[in-house]
Motif scaffolding. Sequence first.
Motif, PDB file in Angstrom:
ATOM      1  N   LYS A  56      12.862 -31.989 -16.909  1.00  0.00           N
ATOM      2  CA  LYS A  56      11.492 -32.207 -17.362  1.00  0.00           C
ATOM      3  C   LYS A  56      10.484 -31.892 -16.247  1.00  0.00           C
ATOM      4  O   LYS A  56      10.635 -32.314 -15.111  1.00  0.00           O
ATOM      5  CB  LYS A  56      11.333 -33.650 -17.797  1.00  0.00           C
ATOM      6  CG  LYS A  56      10.062 -33.951 -18.513  1.00  0.00           C
ATOM      7  CD  LYS A  56      10.040 -35.438 -18.852  1.00  0.00           C
ATOM      8  CE  LYS A  56       9.505 -35.657 -20.224  1.00  0.00           C
ATOM      9  NZ  LYS A  56       9.462 -37.088 -20.540  1.00  0.00           N
ATOM     10  N   VAL A  57       9.443 -31.140 -16.609  1.00  0.00           N
ATOM     11  CA  VAL A  57       8.345 -30.809 -15.697  1.00  0.00           C
ATOM     12  C   VAL A  57       7.050 -31.258 -16.353  1.00  0.00           C
ATOM     13  O   VAL A  57       6.777 -30.913 -17.492  1.00  0.00           O
ATOM     14  CB  VAL A  57       8.297 -29.287 -15.402  1.00  0.00           C
ATOM     15  CG1 VAL A  57       7.069 -28.936 -14.589  1.00  0.00           C
ATOM     16  CG2 VAL A  57       9.567 -28.839 -14.692  1.00  0.00           C
ATOM     17  N   GLU A  58       6.281 -32.069 -15.615  1.00  0.00           N
ATOM     18  CA  GLU A  58       4.983 -32.527 -16.114  1.00  0.00           C
ATOM     19  C   GLU A  58       3.927 -32.233 -15.069  1.00  0.00           C
ATOM     20  O   GLU A  58       4.122 -32.512 -13.883  1.00  0.00           O
ATOM     21  CB  GLU A  58       5.011 -34.039 -16.400  1.00  0.00           C
ATOM     22  CG  GLU A  58       5.829 -34.413 -17.596  1.00  0.00           C
ATOM     23  CD  GLU A  58       5.806 -35.909 -17.863  1.00  0.00           C
ATOM     24  OE1 GLU A  58       5.180 -36.651 -17.081  1.00  0.00           O
ATOM     25  OE2 GLU A  58       6.438 -36.330 -18.838  1.00  0.00           O
ATOM     26  N   ASN A  59       2.816 -31.688 -15.506  1.00  0.00           N
ATOM     27  CA  ASN A  59       1.699 -31.357 -14.613  1.00  0.00           C
ATOM     28  C   ASN A  59       2.132 -30.509 -13.418  1.00  0.00           C
ATOM     29  O   ASN A  59       1.653 -30.695 -12.312  1.00  0.00           O
ATOM     30  CB  ASN A  59       1.010 -32.632 -14.123  1.00  0.00           C
ATOM     31  CG  ASN A  59       0.444 -33.441 -15.267  1.00  0.00           C
ATOM     32  OD1 ASN A  59      -0.100 -32.885 -16.216  1.00  0.00           O
ATOM     33  ND2 ASN A  59       0.580 -34.741 -15.192  1.00  0.00           N
ATOM     34  N   GLY A  60       3.068 -29.610 -13.656  1.00  0.00           N
ATOM     35  CA  GLY A  60       3.508 -28.698 -12.605  1.00  0.00           C
ATOM     36  C   GLY A  60       4.442 -29.308 -11.579  1.00  0.00           C
ATOM     37  O   GLY A  60       4.693 -28.723 -10.531  1.00  0.00           O
ATOM     38  N   VAL A  61       4.984 -30.508 -11.881  1.00  0.00           N
ATOM     39  CA  VAL A  61       5.883 -31.183 -10.949  1.00  0.00           C
ATOM     40  C   VAL A  61       7.178 -31.548 -11.673  1.00  0.00           C
ATOM     41  O   VAL A  61       7.154 -32.085 -12.784  1.00  0.00           O
ATOM     42  CB  VAL A  61       5.226 -32.461 -10.379  1.00  0.00           C
ATOM     43  CG1 VAL A  61       6.188 -33.226  -9.487  1.00  0.00           C
ATOM     44  CG2 VAL A  61       3.955 -32.112  -9.627  1.00  0.00           C
ATOM     45  N   HIS A  62       8.292 -31.247 -11.036  1.00  0.00           N
ATOM     46  CA  HIS A  62       9.604 -31.597 -11.572  1.00  0.00           C
ATOM     47  C   HIS A  62       9.737 -33.115 -11.501  1.00  0.00           C
ATOM     48  O   HIS A  62       9.701 -33.712 -10.425  1.00  0.00           O
ATOM     49  CB  HIS A  62      10.699 -30.903 -10.744  1.00  0.00           C
ATOM     50  CG  HIS A  62      12.073 -31.095 -11.267  1.00  0.00           C
ATOM     51  ND1 HIS A  62      13.016 -31.834 -10.607  1.00  0.00           N
ATOM     52  CD2 HIS A  62      12.659 -30.630 -12.400  1.00  0.00           C
ATOM     53  CE1 HIS A  62      14.141 -31.819 -11.286  1.00  0.00           C
ATOM     54  NE2 HIS A  62      13.958 -31.094 -12.377  1.00  0.00           N
ATOM     55  N   VAL A  63       9.871 -33.776 -12.647  1.00  0.00           N
ATOM     56  CA  VAL A  63       9.805 -35.236 -12.729  1.00  0.00           C
ATOM     57  C   VAL A  63      10.905 -35.911 -11.917  1.00  0.00           C
ATOM     58  O   VAL A  63      10.657 -36.871 -11.195  1.00  0.00           O
ATOM     59  CB  VAL A  63       9.857 -35.701 -14.204  1.00  0.00           C
ATOM     60  CG1 VAL A  63       9.933 -37.206 -14.309  1.00  0.00           C
ATOM     61  CG2 VAL A  63       8.653 -35.160 -14.966  1.00  0.00           C
TER      62      VAL A  63
END
Length: 150
Positions: A56-63
């Motif tokens: 999962k990637v959110e807001n360009g960051v790997h969670v």
Amino acid sequence: MGKQFQKQVRALSKTLLSFLILVLFIFGGLYYWANYTPQSDIVEIPLEETADDYDKVENGVHVATGFIDDKGMEATIQNCTACHSAKLVTQNRMSREGWKATIEWMQETQNLWDLGANEELILTYLSKNYAPTDKGRRQNLEDIEWYELK
């Protein structure tokens, strides 16, 4: 009188030492039993992590790791987090030469394997996304409503 006194002092010293050892043993045992938790009371809580959550990637960051999503992220995750936390990478800022020197140091002293063709990809990723930043002085505070402490 001198030899008799020395014998008495030695006997008293041995008695005191034995007493201290006994006291330490008793208090150590009490401490152990006061903090003892039977294994049957420990319940394992399973992790509810799936492969979907890991990617999962959110807001360009790997969670899962906190790495910036960019080309080379997967290779960096695979090669760096096998030995240490991702935070050890993300908290650092280095030039390409600095990252190269760090990788070489890990290979020489920490048994890091040869990265092969991935080394160029990883160095490009790290030097782009975790390069040094000029922080300088913070900006001036403006439009602040000041008050006096009493």
